[in-house]
Design a protein around this motif. Structure first.
Motif, short mmCIF file in Angstrom:
data_model
loop_
_atom_site.label_atom_id
_atom_site.label_comp_id
_atom_site.label_asym_id
_atom_site.label_seq_id
_atom_site.Cartn_x
_atom_site.Cartn_y
_atom_site.Cartn_z
N GLN A 368 -55.60 31.19 20.91
CA GLN A 368 -54.40 31.71 20.26
C GLN A 368 -53.53 30.57 19.71
O GLN A 368 -53.21 29.62 20.43
N LEU A 369 -53.11 30.70 18.47
CA LEU A 369 -52.24 29.70 17.86
C LEU A 369 -50.89 29.63 18.56
O LEU A 369 -50.31 28.56 18.69
N LEU A 370 -50.38 30.75 19.02
CA LEU A 370 -49.09 30.74 19.70
C LEU A 370 -49.17 30.00 21.03
O LEU A 370 -48.19 29.40 21.48
N ARG A 371 -50.32 30.04 21.68
CA ARG A 371 -50.49 29.25 22.91
C ARG A 371 -50.38 27.77 22.59
O ARG A 371 -49.73 27.01 23.30
N ARG A 410 -39.31 25.43 10.54
CA ARG A 410 -39.30 26.79 9.99
C ARG A 410 -39.85 27.80 11.02
O ARG A 410 -39.36 28.94 11.11
N SER A 411 -40.82 27.39 11.82
CA SER A 411 -41.44 28.32 12.78
C SER A 411 -40.46 28.76 13.87
O SER A 411 -40.64 29.83 14.46
N LEU A 412 -39.43 27.98 14.12
CA LEU A 412 -38.47 28.33 15.17
C LEU A 412 -37.69 29.58 14.85
O LEU A 412 -37.04 30.16 15.73
N PHE A 422 -42.93 36.77 15.61
CA PHE A 422 -43.78 36.23 16.67
C PHE A 422 -42.89 35.55 17.70
O PHE A 422 -41.73 35.20 17.42
N ASP A 423 -43.41 35.39 18.91
CA ASP A 423 -42.65 34.78 19.99
C ASP A 423 -42.58 33.27 19.82
O ASP A 423 -43.58 32.63 19.48
N VAL A 424 -41.41 32.72 20.07
CA VAL A 424 -41.21 31.27 20.06
C VAL A 424 -40.93 30.84 21.49
O VAL A 424 -39.99 31.33 22.12
N THR A 425 -41.76 29.93 22.01
CA THR A 425 -41.64 29.46 23.40
C THR A 425 -41.32 27.98 23.39
O THR A 425 -42.19 27.15 23.11
#
Length: 485
Positions: A368-371, A410-412, A422-425
């Motif tokens: 997963q990219l978010l991981r 930008r992703s933040l 999408f979730d930001v961690t």
């Protein structure tokens, strides 16, 4: 174990040793997916070697959260057993049951039990997977952050809650009782992870007893190591798929690619299992392996994650099937990394790069990219600072490093260019840093704590490239920015 033997599908490999005869000499903080498919798998292999059944593991959970509590309950219900399913690039899968963890302690419920265990003479190695941001390093100076609220609370308490507080409390008792110290073995994805662990343990000890700190620094071993294996998160759908294949009721199955590498300095103060007989490389040039892996594999992961997420991808292999992203990574590796990195003897860097890109494209793993993107404030400086420094020092084009920071900023916002959230961690970012990264002036982001040490706002070449990338992403989108890299 008997129930699992009865229910396991014929293809599932079961422990070939008598689990009741296993005793623990290893305690491990942070029994997450990576440890379970990497170090624990190697140690499970060691238990199959004659005379090695005293190298079992006691797992230790530190985080106080509903998820961590549920994990502790699952380990208790399963007697520490879990499955690992490994996927080759062609989709072929192999599965095994890992039996190396014979006990699990949940520190938030009973930190004294953890200290008692570590203080006992049987424990010879205390290993760690605390993530890149878990060593209480000051992000500006790189030194131990004794002022961190968790550390200050621990130092003032008689029942420490952090891994380092419990380790130091146990070492204090071992020293007072004449018990030899154990080895502290970091298995985290950090350059000089043993040196970083030494800094944290000694730094913590210095807050309560300077003489104890000197003893730890002189007597304990902190081997550096390089760890490498892709271990995706396991969603409920993956869990159900894996359990249907294995026939086992595993609440915490783990999955991984078939590739695995562990390179460790052979510096253990209280003995070690026969790691060299199960595929672990015992070498002194760990730093060269770390440099190659960090600046090629991990850096590529970070460069891929943010723009691919913004473009709408969520899985690594899907991004790698989009020709824009392999092209980005190849240009980065050929132009920005290879000219400035030295590999260890026997490692062909060109082959390493091709293997890395092939691993990213493995659809069976479903990483997963978010991981990968999570905790970018810790990971980006870890894996990109040196490359950025070398590019600027040598007058090379920093456009791809500038693109990374622009895409990260930008992703933040947590919304991709298709409007999908999408979730930001980002656990390492404080409120001031969030303000700098989310402000209207993009140059403020360069002054946020994770990036401040590079002083990029003083580098005209970087500023020009960065502002161009910010404008390109904001005004035209990721595709236009990618064409400029």
């Amino acid at each position: 174990m008997a129930e699992w033997r009865e229910r396991a599908a014929p293809h599932v490999r079961l422990p070939g040793y008598e689990r009741g005869a296993v005793t623990p000499k290893i305690a491990h903080f942070g029994v997450g997916n990576f440890f379970r498919v990497h170090a624990a798998r190697y140690l499970d292999d060691c238990l199959h070697v004659p005379g090695q059944t005293d190298w079992g593991i006691i797992g230790i959970g530190v985080l106080d959260s509903p998820q961590s509590r549920a994990k502790a309950a699952a380990y208790a219900d399963q007697d520490g057993l879990y499955t690992v399913t490994e996927y080759a690039p062609d989709g072929a899968a192999t599965a095994r049951v890992i039996g190396a963890m014979i006990d699990y302690l949940y520190a938030p419920d009973d930190p004294a039990a953890v200290v008692d265990t570590l203080a006992g003479p049987n424990i010879r190695i205390v290993s760690l997977t605390l993530t890149e941001g878990g060593y209480f390093q000051d992000q500006t100076t790189g030194t131990f952050d004794a002022a961190h609220p968790d550390i200050r609370a621990d130092v003032q308490s008689t029942a420490p809650r952090t891994a380092f507080g419990m380790i130091v409390a146990a070492l204090r008792r071992r020293r007072a009782g004449g018990v030899a110290p154990f080895t502290v073995l970091s298995c985290d994805n950090l350059r000089g992870n043993g040196d970083t662990a030494r800094q944290a343990v000694v730094g913590y000890a210095a807050q309560i007893d300077p003489e104890l700190a000197r003893w730890i620094d002189a007597e304990l071993s902190f081997p550096n190591s390089m760890v490498d294996r892709i271990a995706p998160s396991v969603t409920p759908a993956i869990r159900d798929r894996v359990n249907a294949a294995t026939g086992l009721p595993d609440a915490l199955p783990a999955i991984a690619e078939t590739f695995s590498q562990w390179v460790v300095q052979d510096r253990f103060s209280a003995g070690r299992p026969r790691l060299d007989e199960v595929g672990v490389e015992l070498r002194d040039d760990v730093a060269l392996f770390e440099a190659v892996k960090g600046r090629i594999l991990n850096a590529s992961h970070m460069l891929l994650a943010y723009p691919a997420i913004l473009a709408g991808h969520r899985l690594v292999h899907d991004a790698m099937a989009d020709p824009r992203f392999p092209l980005l990574l190849r240009r980065f590796l050929q132009l920005d990394v290879l000219p400035f990195v030295q590999g260890p003897a026997g490692l062909a860097l060109g082959t390493y790069i091709e293997n890395t890109l092939e691993r990213f494209g493995n659809p069976a793993v479903g990483d997963q990219l978010l991981r990968i993107a999570a905790d970018g404030a810790s990971k980006i400086p870890t894996f990109h600072a040196r490359t950025t420094e070398l590019l600027l020092h040598n007058g090379a084009d920093p456009i791809r490093e500038a693109f990374l920071l622009a895409a990260y900023r930008r992703s933040l916002r947590g919304v991709d260019e298709h409007g999908q959230r999408f979730d930001v961690t980002e656990p390492a970012l404080n409120a001031a840093d969030r303000d700098l990264l989310g402000g209207t002036d993009p140059l403020d982001a360069l002054k946020a704590t994770p990036f401040a040490a590079l002083r990029l706002w003083e580098q005209p070449a970087f500023i020009d490239a960065y502002l161009a990338m910010v404008d390109s992403i904001d005004d035209e989108g990721i595709d236009a920015a990618l064409r400029r890299t």
